[in-house]
Design a protein around this motif. Sequence first.
Motif, PDB file in Angstrom:
ATOM      1  N   ASP A 132      16.810 -49.838 -90.609  1.00  9.55           N
ATOM      2  CA  ASP A 132      14.978 -50.215 -90.746  1.00  9.55           C
ATOM      3  C   ASP A 132      14.973 -51.205 -90.257  1.00  9.55           C
ATOM      4  O   ASP A 132      13.595 -50.442 -89.218  1.00  9.55           O
ATOM      5  CB  ASP A 132      15.101 -50.825 -92.313  1.00  9.55           C
ATOM      6  CG  ASP A 132      16.030 -48.854 -92.848  1.00  9.55           C
ATOM      7  OD1 ASP A 132      15.619 -48.281 -92.600  1.00  9.55           O
ATOM      8  OD2 ASP A 132      15.657 -49.613 -93.980  1.00  9.55           O
ATOM      9  N   LEU A 133      15.261 -52.245 -89.790  1.00  6.95           N
ATOM     10  CA  LEU A 133      14.434 -52.772 -88.401  1.00  6.95           C
ATOM     11  C   LEU A 133      14.699 -52.422 -86.902  1.00  6.95           C
ATOM     12  O   LEU A 133      13.787 -52.450 -86.192  1.00  6.95           O
ATOM     13  CB  LEU A 133      15.700 -54.301 -88.150  1.00  6.95           C
ATOM     14  CG  LEU A 133      15.192 -55.233 -86.939  1.00  6.95           C
ATOM     15  CD1 LEU A 133      13.390 -55.080 -87.444  1.00  6.95           C
ATOM     16  CD2 LEU A 133      16.268 -56.554 -86.941  1.00  6.95           C
ATOM     17  N   LYS A 159      19.721 -52.214 -93.606  1.00  3.72           N
ATOM     18  CA  LYS A 159      18.134 -52.913 -92.799  1.00  3.72           C
ATOM     19  C   LYS A 159      18.488 -53.473 -91.714  1.00  3.72           C
ATOM     20  O   LYS A 159      16.802 -52.931 -91.068  1.00  3.72           O
ATOM     21  CB  LYS A 159      18.855 -54.257 -93.568  1.00  3.72           C
ATOM     22  CG  LYS A 159      17.934 -54.891 -95.218  1.00  3.72           C
ATOM     23  CD  LYS A 159      18.486 -55.598 -96.011  1.00  3.72           C
ATOM     24  CE  LYS A 159      17.776 -55.341 -96.885  1.00  3.72           C
ATOM     25  NZ  LYS A 159      17.808 -57.305 -97.982  1.00  3.72           N
ATOM     26  N   GLU A 196       9.591 -47.622 -82.695  1.00  2.00           N
ATOM     27  CA  GLU A 196       8.314 -47.064 -83.752  1.00  2.00           C
ATOM     28  C   GLU A 196       7.274 -48.463 -82.396  1.00  2.00           C
ATOM     29  O   GLU A 196       6.675 -47.547 -82.241  1.00  2.00           O
ATOM     30  CB  GLU A 196       8.139 -47.010 -85.264  1.00  2.00           C
ATOM     31  CG  GLU A 196       9.065 -45.923 -85.661  1.00  2.00           C
ATOM     32  CD  GLU A 196       8.813 -46.101 -87.572  1.00  2.00           C
ATOM     33  OE1 GLU A 196       7.942 -46.924 -87.467  1.00  2.00           O
ATOM     34  OE2 GLU A 196       9.327 -45.018 -87.705  1.00  2.00           O
ATOM     35  N   GLN A 197       7.651 -49.479 -82.614  1.00  2.00           N
ATOM     36  CA  GLN A 197       6.603 -49.836 -81.912  1.00  2.00           C
ATOM     37  C   GLN A 197       6.516 -50.411 -80.817  1.00  2.00           C
ATOM     38  O   GLN A 197       5.556 -49.740 -80.062  1.00  2.00           O
ATOM     39  CB  GLN A 197       6.532 -51.612 -82.341  1.00  2.00           C
ATOM     40  CG  GLN A 197       7.019 -51.623 -84.382  1.00  2.00           C
ATOM     41  CD  GLN A 197       5.101 -51.670 -84.044  1.00  2.00           C
ATOM     42  OE1 GLN A 197       4.171 -52.098 -84.060  1.00  2.00           O
ATOM     43  NE2 GLN A 197       4.953 -51.046 -85.787  1.00  2.00           N
ATOM     44  N   GLN A 203      15.036 -48.768 -86.620  1.00  2.00           N
ATOM     45  CA  GLN A 203      13.270 -47.965 -86.583  1.00  2.00           C
ATOM     46  C   GLN A 203      12.444 -47.954 -86.124  1.00  2.00           C
ATOM     47  O   GLN A 203      11.266 -47.421 -85.244  1.00  2.00           O
ATOM     48  CB  GLN A 203      13.619 -47.229 -87.510  1.00  2.00           C
ATOM     49  CG  GLN A 203      13.129 -45.933 -87.536  1.00  2.00           C
ATOM     50  CD  GLN A 203      13.216 -45.534 -88.929  1.00  2.00           C
ATOM     51  OE1 GLN A 203      14.137 -45.370 -89.573  1.00  2.00           O
ATOM     52  NE2 GLN A 203      12.759 -43.852 -89.360  1.00  2.00           N
ATOM     53  N   ASP A 204      12.344 -49.618 -86.853  1.00  2.00           N
ATOM     54  CA  ASP A 204      10.297 -50.056 -86.727  1.00  2.00           C
ATOM     55  C   ASP A 204      10.314 -50.501 -85.114  1.00  2.00           C
ATOM     56  O   ASP A 204       9.241 -50.851 -84.434  1.00  2.00           O
ATOM     57  CB  ASP A 204      10.835 -51.477 -88.066  1.00  2.00           C
ATOM     58  CG  ASP A 204      10.537 -51.339 -89.044  1.00  2.00           C
ATOM     59  OD1 ASP A 204      10.368 -49.559 -89.054  1.00  2.00           O
ATOM     60  OD2 ASP A 204      11.074 -51.912 -89.991  1.00  2.00           O
TER      61      ASP A 204
END
Length: 216
Positions: A122-123, A119, A129-130, A125-126
């Motif tokens: 993933d966080l 998690k 991307e943002q 990576q988010d």
Amino acid sequence: MFFGGGKGGKGPSPQEAIQKLRETEDMLTKKQEFLEKKIEQELQVAKKNGTKNKRAALQALKRKKRYEKQLAQIDGTLSTIEFQRDALENANTNTEVLKNMGFAAKAMKSAHENMDINKVDDLMQDITEQQELAQEISDAISKPVGFGEEFDEDELLAELDELQQEELDQNLLEIGGPENIPLPNVPSTSLPSRPAKKEEEEEDLEDLQRWAMQAI
């Protein structure tokens, strides 16, 4: 075992042992002071009876030697106790340090207990991307808006060169071209007649001939 107590008995804590060693040090230090005073007293007795009472002087020196031996033994004991106390204090410090480190490790484990590394990845990576999306939006906003019209910069520069050349040619024509220079107005008065000028020339010629004859 030197001091009783079964095998199952709980041993003293480091703090208790350190306190006992300090009490022993205080007691031996006082014993040292007492022996030093006794040694000084026996030395004075030996000096006092050195010539008067040789037997008393020798007895005093024997007691002085005995006190000095006890004093040396106490010095050695104090050194041993001091070394043991230092070792206990270091061990106690290490115990406290390890205990606190273990406490901190448990706290860290508890803090990470509800965290999943997948998690977290993933966080992150988010977030990346943002951030990239925000950068693209900023770049798009900062570009000049052409309202749908796009022009070739090379064509615009060529057209500008032509306009500059035309302006230069026009300036040269205005400076050197006679067709653009306004002509003067025709005078309204009549010009003088040519016969009057011819008569003047004939008179000048006659004067020159007369001057030449006189010179001969």
